[in-house]
Design a protein around this motif. Sequence first.
Motif, PDB file in Angstrom:
ATOM      1  N   GLY A 213       0.799  -1.218   0.000  1.00  0.00           N
ATOM      2  CA  GLY A 213       0.000   0.000   0.000  1.00  0.00           C
ATOM      3  C   GLY A 213       0.829   1.264   0.000  1.00  0.00           C
ATOM      4  N   LEU A 214       1.960   1.236  -0.719  1.00  0.00           N
ATOM      5  CA  LEU A 214       2.856   2.382  -0.799  1.00  0.00           C
ATOM      6  C   LEU A 214       2.748   3.066  -2.154  1.00  0.00           C
ATOM      7  CD1 LEU A 214       6.102   0.880   0.792  1.00  0.00           C
ATOM      8  CD2 LEU A 214       4.494   2.473   1.859  1.00  0.00           C
ATOM      9  N   PRO A 215       3.076   4.346  -2.240  1.00  0.00           N
ATOM     10  CA  PRO A 215       3.150   4.991  -3.554  1.00  0.00           C
ATOM     11  C   PRO A 215       4.300   4.412  -4.362  1.00  0.00           C
ATOM     12  CG  PRO A 215       3.982   6.459  -1.844  1.00  0.00           C
ATOM     13  CD  PRO A 215       3.403   5.281  -1.139  1.00  0.00           C
ATOM     14  N   PHE A 216       4.142   4.429  -5.689  1.00  0.00           N
ATOM     15  CA  PHE A 216       5.093   3.792  -6.590  1.00  0.00           C
ATOM     16  C   PHE A 216       5.451   4.747  -7.713  1.00  0.00           C
ATOM     17  CE2 PHE A 216       5.600   1.038 -10.477  1.00  0.00           C
ATOM     18  CZ  PHE A 216       6.866   0.557 -10.157  1.00  0.00           C
ATOM     19  N   SER A 217       6.723   4.805  -8.051  1.00  0.00           N
ATOM     20  CA  SER A 217       7.183   5.620  -9.178  1.00  0.00           C
ATOM     21  C   SER A 217       7.932   4.736 -10.158  1.00  0.00           C
ATOM     22  CB  SER A 217       8.087   6.756  -8.696  1.00  0.00           C
ATOM     23  OG  SER A 217       8.498   7.566  -9.790  1.00  0.00           O
ATOM     24  N   PHE A 218       7.491   4.766 -11.424  1.00  0.00           N
ATOM     25  CA  PHE A 218       8.098   3.927 -12.445  1.00  0.00           C
ATOM     26  C   PHE A 218       9.008   4.746 -13.356  1.00  0.00           C
ATOM     27  CE2 PHE A 218       8.444   1.718 -16.469  1.00  0.00           C
ATOM     28  CZ  PHE A 218       8.811   0.454 -16.036  1.00  0.00           C
ATOM     29  N   ALA A 219      10.156   4.158 -13.722  1.00  0.00           N
ATOM     30  CA  ALA A 219      11.174   4.845 -14.520  1.00  0.00           C
ATOM     31  C   ALA A 219      10.836   4.769 -16.009  1.00  0.00           C
ATOM     32  CB  ALA A 219      12.542   4.256 -14.239  1.00  0.00           C
ATOM     33  N   HIS A 220       9.745   5.400 -16.409  1.00  0.00           N
ATOM     34  CA  HIS A 220       9.362   5.415 -17.813  1.00  0.00           C
ATOM     35  C   HIS A 220      10.453   6.049 -18.669  1.00  0.00           C
ATOM     36  CE1 HIS A 220       6.713   5.876 -21.331  1.00  0.00           C
ATOM     37  NE2 HIS A 220       7.195   7.106 -21.428  1.00  0.00           N
ATOM     38  N   ALA A 224      10.610   2.538 -20.984  1.00  0.00           N
ATOM     39  CA  ALA A 224       9.261   2.842 -21.453  1.00  0.00           C
ATOM     40  C   ALA A 224       8.469   1.597 -21.846  1.00  0.00           C
ATOM     41  CB  ALA A 224       9.326   3.813 -22.632  1.00  0.00           C
ATOM     42  N   ALA A 225       9.142   0.566 -22.356  1.00  0.00           N
ATOM     43  CA  ALA A 225       8.434  -0.639 -22.800  1.00  0.00           C
ATOM     44  C   ALA A 225       7.762  -1.366 -21.648  1.00  0.00           C
ATOM     45  CB  ALA A 225       9.405  -1.582 -23.514  1.00  0.00           C
ATOM     46  N   ASN A 226       8.243  -1.148 -20.432  1.00  0.00           N
ATOM     47  CA  ASN A 226       7.701  -1.842 -19.269  1.00  0.00           C
ATOM     48  C   ASN A 226       6.693  -1.013 -18.477  1.00  0.00           C
ATOM     49  OD1 ASN A 226       9.301  -4.183 -19.634  1.00  0.00           O
ATOM     50  ND2 ASN A 226      11.046  -3.164 -18.677  1.00  0.00           N
ATOM     51  N   THR A 227       6.420   0.208 -18.914  1.00  0.00           N
ATOM     52  CA  THR A 227       5.598   1.106 -18.104  1.00  0.00           C
ATOM     53  C   THR A 227       4.201   0.564 -17.865  1.00  0.00           C
ATOM     54  OG1 THR A 227       6.828   3.030 -18.922  1.00  0.00           O
ATOM     55  CG2 THR A 227       4.666   3.438 -17.927  1.00  0.00           C
ATOM     56  N   LEU A 228       3.479   0.254 -18.929  1.00  0.00           N
ATOM     57  CA  LEU A 228       2.086  -0.168 -18.769  1.00  0.00           C
ATOM     58  C   LEU A 228       1.965  -1.482 -17.994  1.00  0.00           C
ATOM     59  CD1 LEU A 228       0.512   0.852 -22.199  1.00  0.00           C
ATOM     60  CD2 LEU A 228       0.480   2.087 -20.026  1.00  0.00           C
ATOM     61  N   PRO A 229       2.783  -2.507 -18.288  1.00  0.00           N
ATOM     62  CA  PRO A 229       2.686  -3.735 -17.493  1.00  0.00           C
ATOM     63  C   PRO A 229       2.977  -3.512 -16.010  1.00  0.00           C
ATOM     64  CG  PRO A 229       3.884  -4.156 -19.525  1.00  0.00           C
ATOM     65  CD  PRO A 229       3.711  -2.687 -19.431  1.00  0.00           C
ATOM     66  N   ALA A 230       3.978  -2.675 -15.703  1.00  0.00           N
ATOM     67  CA  ALA A 230       4.322  -2.436 -14.300  1.00  0.00           C
ATOM     68  C   ALA A 230       3.216  -1.688 -13.573  1.00  0.00           C
ATOM     69  CB  ALA A 230       5.635  -1.662 -14.203  1.00  0.00           C
ATOM     70  N   LEU A 231       2.639  -0.680 -14.211  1.00  0.00           N
ATOM     71  CA  LEU A 231       1.560   0.069 -13.575  1.00  0.00           C
ATOM     72  C   LEU A 231       0.334  -0.813 -13.364  1.00  0.00           C
ATOM     73  CD1 LEU A 231       1.746   3.567 -15.314  1.00  0.00           C
ATOM     74  CD2 LEU A 231       2.764   2.834 -13.155  1.00  0.00           C
ATOM     75  N   GLU A 232       0.053  -1.674 -14.339  1.00  0.00           N
ATOM     76  CA  GLU A 232      -1.078  -2.592 -14.182  1.00  0.00           C
ATOM     77  C   GLU A 232      -0.835  -3.546 -13.017  1.00  0.00           C
ATOM     78  OE1 GLU A 232      -3.669  -5.860 -16.798  1.00  0.00           O
ATOM     79  OE2 GLU A 232      -1.901  -4.884 -17.655  1.00  0.00           O
ATOM     80  N   LEU A 233       0.387  -4.057 -12.912  1.00  0.00           N
ATOM     81  CA  LEU A 233       0.717  -4.961 -11.816  1.00  0.00           C
ATOM     82  C   LEU A 233       0.603  -4.252 -10.472  1.00  0.00           C
ATOM     83  CD1 LEU A 233       1.725  -7.749 -10.951  1.00  0.00           C
ATOM     84  CD2 LEU A 233       4.072  -6.932 -11.328  1.00  0.00           C
ATOM     85  N   GLU A 246      -5.888   4.087  -1.820  1.00  0.00           N
ATOM     86  CA  GLU A 246      -5.982   3.679  -3.222  1.00  0.00           C
ATOM     87  C   GLU A 246      -4.630   3.891  -3.874  1.00  0.00           C
ATOM     88  OE1 GLU A 246      -7.881   7.895  -4.863  1.00  0.00           O
ATOM     89  OE2 GLU A 246      -9.166   6.148  -4.582  1.00  0.00           O
ATOM     90  N   PRO A 247      -4.356   3.234  -5.011  1.00  0.00           N
ATOM     91  CA  PRO A 247      -3.021   3.337  -5.622  1.00  0.00           C
ATOM     92  C   PRO A 247      -2.664   4.775  -5.992  1.00  0.00           C
ATOM     93  CG  PRO A 247      -4.305   1.574  -6.637  1.00  0.00           C
ATOM     94  CD  PRO A 247      -5.254   2.344  -5.776  1.00  0.00           C
ATOM     95  N   TYR A 248      -1.366   5.053  -5.915  1.00  0.00           N
ATOM     96  CA  TYR A 248      -0.856   6.330  -6.403  1.00  0.00           C
ATOM     97  C   TYR A 248       0.449   6.042  -7.137  1.00  0.00           C
ATOM     98  CZ  TYR A 248       0.233  11.282  -6.739  1.00  0.00           C
ATOM     99  OH  TYR A 248       0.505  12.547  -7.220  1.00  0.00           O
ATOM    100  N   ALA A 249       0.416   6.233  -8.464  1.00  0.00           N
ATOM    101  CA  ALA A 249       1.561   5.886  -9.310  1.00  0.00           C
ATOM    102  C   ALA A 249       2.066   7.112 -10.053  1.00  0.00           C
ATOM    103  CB  ALA A 249       1.175   4.801 -10.309  1.00  0.00           C
ATOM    104  N   ALA A 250       3.345   7.379  -9.911  1.00  0.00           N
ATOM    105  CA  ALA A 250       4.017   8.419 -10.687  1.00  0.00           C
ATOM    106  C   ALA A 250       4.879   7.760 -11.754  1.00  0.00           C
ATOM    107  CB  ALA A 250       4.882   9.293  -9.781  1.00  0.00           C
ATOM    108  N   ILE A 251       5.176   8.496 -12.797  1.00  0.00           N
ATOM    109  CA  ILE A 251       6.122   8.021 -13.803  1.00  0.00           C
ATOM    110  C   ILE A 251       7.169   9.100 -14.060  1.00  0.00           C
ATOM    111  CG2 ILE A 251       4.540   6.420 -14.942  1.00  0.00           C
ATOM    112  CD1 ILE A 251       4.111   8.534 -17.138  1.00  0.00           C
ATOM    113  N   GLY A 252       8.413   8.659 -14.239  1.00  0.00           N
ATOM    114  CA  GLY A 252       9.460   9.573 -14.653  1.00  0.00           C
ATOM    115  C   GLY A 252       9.392   9.768 -16.157  1.00  0.00           C
ATOM    116  N   VAL A 253       9.482  11.016 -16.594  1.00  0.00           N
ATOM    117  CA  VAL A 253       9.335  11.338 -18.016  1.00  0.00           C
ATOM    118  C   VAL A 253      10.502  12.212 -18.466  1.00  0.00           C
ATOM    119  CG1 VAL A 253       7.842  12.298 -19.805  1.00  0.00           C
ATOM    120  CG2 VAL A 253       6.826  11.328 -17.720  1.00  0.00           C
ATOM    121  N   ALA A 254      11.237  11.781 -19.477  1.00  0.00           N
ATOM    122  CA  ALA A 254      12.280  12.604 -20.075  1.00  0.00           C
ATOM    123  C   ALA A 254      11.618  13.656 -20.952  1.00  0.00           C
ATOM    124  CB  ALA A 254      13.228  11.750 -20.899  1.00  0.00           C
TER     125      ALA A 254
END
Length: 368
Positions: A213-220, A224-233, A246-254
């Motif tokens: 139940g922690l916030p999550f940040s993905f290294a998009h 980038a190819a793994n972003t959608l699968p990781a966020l869905e998981l 409830e979930p809280y997901a951030a993504i890193g964006v270049a």
Amino acid sequence: MATEHDTIRGTARGTAPVPLSVLDLATVGSGSTAGDALRTGTELARTAERRGYHRFWVAEHHSMPGIASSSPAVILAHLAAHTERIRLGSGGVMLPNHAPLVIAEQFGTLEALAPGRIDLGLGRAPGTDGATAAALRRTDRLNEGADDFPQQLLELTRFLDDTFPDGHPYSRIHAVPGPVQATSPGGVQSAGRPEVWLLGSSGFSAQLAGSLGLPFSFAHHFSAANTLPALELYRESFRPSAVLDEPYAAIGVAVLAAEDEKEARRQIMTGALSMLRLRTGRPGLVPTPEEAEAYPWSPRERGFVDSWVGNIVHGTPDAVREGLDALAKRTGADEMILTSNVHGADARLRSYELIADAYGMPDGPAAA
């Protein structure tokens, strides 16, 4: 929903689709010093605060001449002294490189310096090559460190919360500054602690963050190819906790915005060449635009760079706004953490101003 955990969730400013934040890699460009990079980072943090970006993170890297952020806690202490409201944190600290008690003490100190403003983003990668990781950890058993990440995270959390059970070997050890001071006779210190995030570029941390139940940040920005699968998981694995309901997901964006597309392309090619050199075992300072323009790209190198640049949202402010809007819609991200790995300090600073202008984000003390 907005609750007392708004320090995690943030607020979108202007017409931005989600809260916008900043990840600064303390980029050291050709012809400049680490001191120059850190001074630019300080100016960038103040700019981000003024323009209403939600948080400002720095990331642990080692043995990379072009990145001056080997000591996130040191940098964050400096930034805390030069800002007033913006959240500050690590994006992230590579926990297997450190004893959990040391990180609890470092970030407890930061929380004491900047109460209610500190994020502790944690990763399980080394943030460098294997030899350097071995030098940091004083062991060659690198995979063991990554595999032990959940246990290390539990230990760190117990130090931060001062919740080791009776009979545990560490039950009489306290991370200071920390909650023990608030519960000691005569104690008046706040029992608050940094907000813990998990970071990742694959599914491991996504699933772990969800289950806790922690916030999550993905290294998009580099996976980038793994972003959608990781966020869905992450969303599928999420279980409500005392931290999030409830979930809280951030993504890193270049990202890089400039007054015209040609200049934006010219700037991002400096970071692309820097990444190519890193990936081929030739790490160095970030080259100038002139160096990147004169570089004799081989067909294979050109293919790598074209793929890399394809994941960078760049161009005019309007084009960047459209690209970020589309990315937010496609991923369902709750926040976007923008990073600009290019040579020029002026180009990076200007980019964040242009993006804020494109979204009509307020300019001034009230923004943050």
